[in-house]
Design an enzyme around this catalytic site. Structure first.
Site, short mmCIF file in Angstrom:
data_model
loop_
_atom_site.label_atom_id
_atom_site.label_comp_id
_atom_site.label_asym_id
_atom_site.label_seq_id
_atom_site.Cartn_x
_atom_site.Cartn_y
_atom_site.Cartn_z
N ASP A 65 -20.00 22.73 -27.07
CA ASP A 65 -18.63 23.18 -27.29
C ASP A 65 -17.99 22.42 -28.44
OD1 ASP A 65 -18.08 23.28 -23.69
OD2 ASP A 65 -18.99 24.72 -25.08
N ASP A 71 -10.39 15.32 -26.48
CA ASP A 71 -11.60 15.19 -25.68
C ASP A 71 -12.24 13.84 -25.89
OD1 ASP A 71 -11.82 17.55 -24.32
OD2 ASP A 71 -12.98 18.58 -25.84
N GLU A 94 -19.27 15.09 -19.32
CA GLU A 94 -19.51 16.35 -20.03
C GLU A 94 -19.67 16.09 -21.51
OE1 GLU A 94 -16.61 18.85 -21.48
OE2 GLU A 94 -17.61 20.72 -20.92
N ASP A 115 -15.60 15.25 -15.97
CA ASP A 115 -15.21 15.99 -17.17
C ASP A 115 -13.87 15.38 -17.57
OD1 ASP A 115 -14.99 19.53 -18.07
OD2 ASP A 115 -14.43 17.69 -19.13
N LEU A 117 -11.63 15.87 -19.89
CA LEU A 117 -10.51 16.75 -20.20
C LEU A 117 -10.97 18.20 -20.15
CD1 LEU A 117 -7.51 16.34 -20.78
CD2 LEU A 117 -8.00 16.67 -23.19
N ASP A 118 -11.00 18.71 -18.92
CA ASP A 118 -11.49 20.07 -18.71
C ASP A 118 -10.41 21.07 -19.13
OD1 ASP A 118 -13.60 21.81 -17.25
OD2 ASP A 118 -11.66 22.51 -16.51
N GLU A 276 -17.93 19.83 -12.35
CA GLU A 276 -16.94 20.89 -12.15
C GLU A 276 -17.13 21.53 -10.77
OE1 GLU A 276 -17.76 23.09 -15.87
OE2 GLU A 276 -15.70 22.69 -16.49
P1 P6P Z 1 -13.63 31.19 -20.18
C1 P6P Z 1 -12.79 25.41 -19.75
O1 P6P Z 1 -13.48 25.48 -20.98
C2 P6P Z 1 -13.77 25.76 -18.64
O2 P6P Z 1 -14.85 24.88 -18.64
C3 P6P Z 1 -13.04 25.74 -17.30
O3 P6P Z 1 -12.01 24.82 -17.26
C4 P6P Z 1 -12.53 27.17 -17.17
O4 P6P Z 1 -12.44 27.58 -15.81
C5 P6P Z 1 -13.59 27.99 -17.94
O5 P6P Z 1 -14.24 27.09 -18.83
C6 P6P Z 1 -12.94 29.11 -18.73
O6 P6P Z 1 -13.99 29.85 -19.35
O7 P6P Z 1 -14.98 31.76 -20.51
O8 P6P Z 1 -12.83 32.09 -19.26
O9 P6P Z 1 -12.82 30.75 -21.39
#
Ligand code: P6P
Length: 344
Positions: A65, A71, A94, A115, A117-118, A276
């Site tokens: 990513d 991050d 992550e 993670d 900063l999710d 996650e």
């Molecule tokens: P999409 C954020 O990048 C993440 O890892 C999670 O926090 C979130 O639920 C998901 O990906 C969102 O993914 O494909 O809907 O943008």
């Protein structure tokens, strides 16, 4: 819950007063380090627009990513605070391709996956993000260090939690005795108990939360479930932030279901198992809900598994292993399980 401002219950006090855990001072010290890291990250997130911390730093992380400056900073904050706790032997982040082994602390009780900063893709547009963590007991506290110590099914977790940087900064934690929420009081710099014993409502709201843009990629049971939500006598509301911490936090407090299934594009799902899916599943189950990948309980999934191909057996020990996930109230997750069982 009414907070008594003359007698605030901090996270540390809450843990220490719990007779089951007070002998386990290591965990109290560990939670103190997590609390400090989340306070520092919260401060950085809230100043991001002023300090130019938005935006990409040009690198990509271990999972490919694009990496945002916050991050990197959040990851460093978390790693440093946990290293200083002297209670963690190994960390999985992550943001890091490989496990981080902490020097000079062998024989520790715990490993942690996080993670930092999710939901970071939402940083630039000021949508809430969060930190997610899972604490594992190190099985082998001998001198030989092995990552299999942390590649355990989630049902063996010691503790899990997240910190949501939303309209307020809230930390939600469980160590196997219910789920409790603490809100950061910025005037005193402490997380104060604000949501004791969070339970998914017995009469959960009819909400489904998913990235419906993937509808064409889903398999039939998931597609059918969403159609049922839309055609219900009282149609479900669709709510999706795209930040797992926010979508899970709402599901925890209101009910409904959040899901990110494996699909034709992401055959093993998008969300990561260790930092996650497993911690969020532990929290949701502790709050009276369910979490499955469609056919198996997420907490029973084994991150170490064999992949048989052409008479070869490859043991997968990926710390960044992914999984599909459906989590939330029993009404909705049980319907998913019925639809997948009928598919067999
Ligand atoms: P999409 C954020 O990048 C993440 O890892 C999670 O926090 C979130 O639920 C998901 O990906 C969102 O993914 O494909 O809907 O943008």
């Amino acid at each position: 819950m009414q907070v008594d401002h003359s007698n605030p219950i901090t996270l540390s006090r809450f843990i220490l007063q719990d007779k089951d855990i007070v002998q386990n001072n290591d965990l109290c010290i560990l939670f103190n380090s997590i609390e400090l890291a989340c306070k520092v990250i919260s401060s950085a997130v809230r100043r991001a627009g002023l300090t130019g911390l938005y935006g990409l730093d040009g690198s990509t992380n271990s999972t490919g990513d694009d990496v945002k400056k916050l991050d990197i900073l959040s990851n460093e904050i978390f790693i440093n605070s946990l290293r200083n706790s002297t209670k963690i032997e190994v960390m999985v982040s992550e943001e890091n391709e490989d496990p981080i082994w902490v020097e000079g602390v062998s024989g520790c009780k715990y490993g942690i996956a996080f993670d930092p900063l999710d939901g970071s893709s939402n940083i630039d547009c000021n949508i809430s993000t969060g930190t997610i963590f899972a604490i594992y007991a190190m099985k082998n506290t001998g001198t030989r260090r092995q990552i299999s110590d942390i590649l355990q099914p989630g049902r063996q977790l010691v503790a899990a939690g997240y910190c949501m940087y939303g309209s307020s900064t809230q930390m939600v934690v469980t160590y196997g005795k219910g789920v409790h929420g603490f809100t950061l009081d910025p005037t005193i710099g402490s997380f104060i108990l604000s949501h004791k014993n969070i339970r998914i409502p017995a009469n959960p709201k009819t909400i489904y939360s998913c990235n419906e843009g993937n509808f064409a990629l889903w398999d039939a049971p998931t597609q059918q479930f969403v159609q049922e939500c839309k055609n219900a006598p009282k149609p479900y509301a669709a709510r999706y932030v795209g930040s797992m911490v926010s979508d899970v936090h709402r599901t925890l407090l209101y009910g409904g279901i959040f899901f990110y299934p494996a699909d034709k594009k992401s055959k093993t799902g998008k969300l990561r198992m260790l930092y996650e899916a497993i911690p969020m599943s532990f929290i949701v189950e502790q709050a009276g809900g369910l979490s499955t990948n469609g056919t198996q309980r997420v907490l029973d999934l084994n991150p170490v598994h064999d992949l048989k191909a052409n008479f070869l057996t490859l043991t997968i020990t990926q710390i960044h292993e992914r999984t599909g996930i459906f989590l939330g109230c029993n009404r909705d997750v049980n319907r998913i399980l019925e639809l997948y069982a009928a598919q067999k």
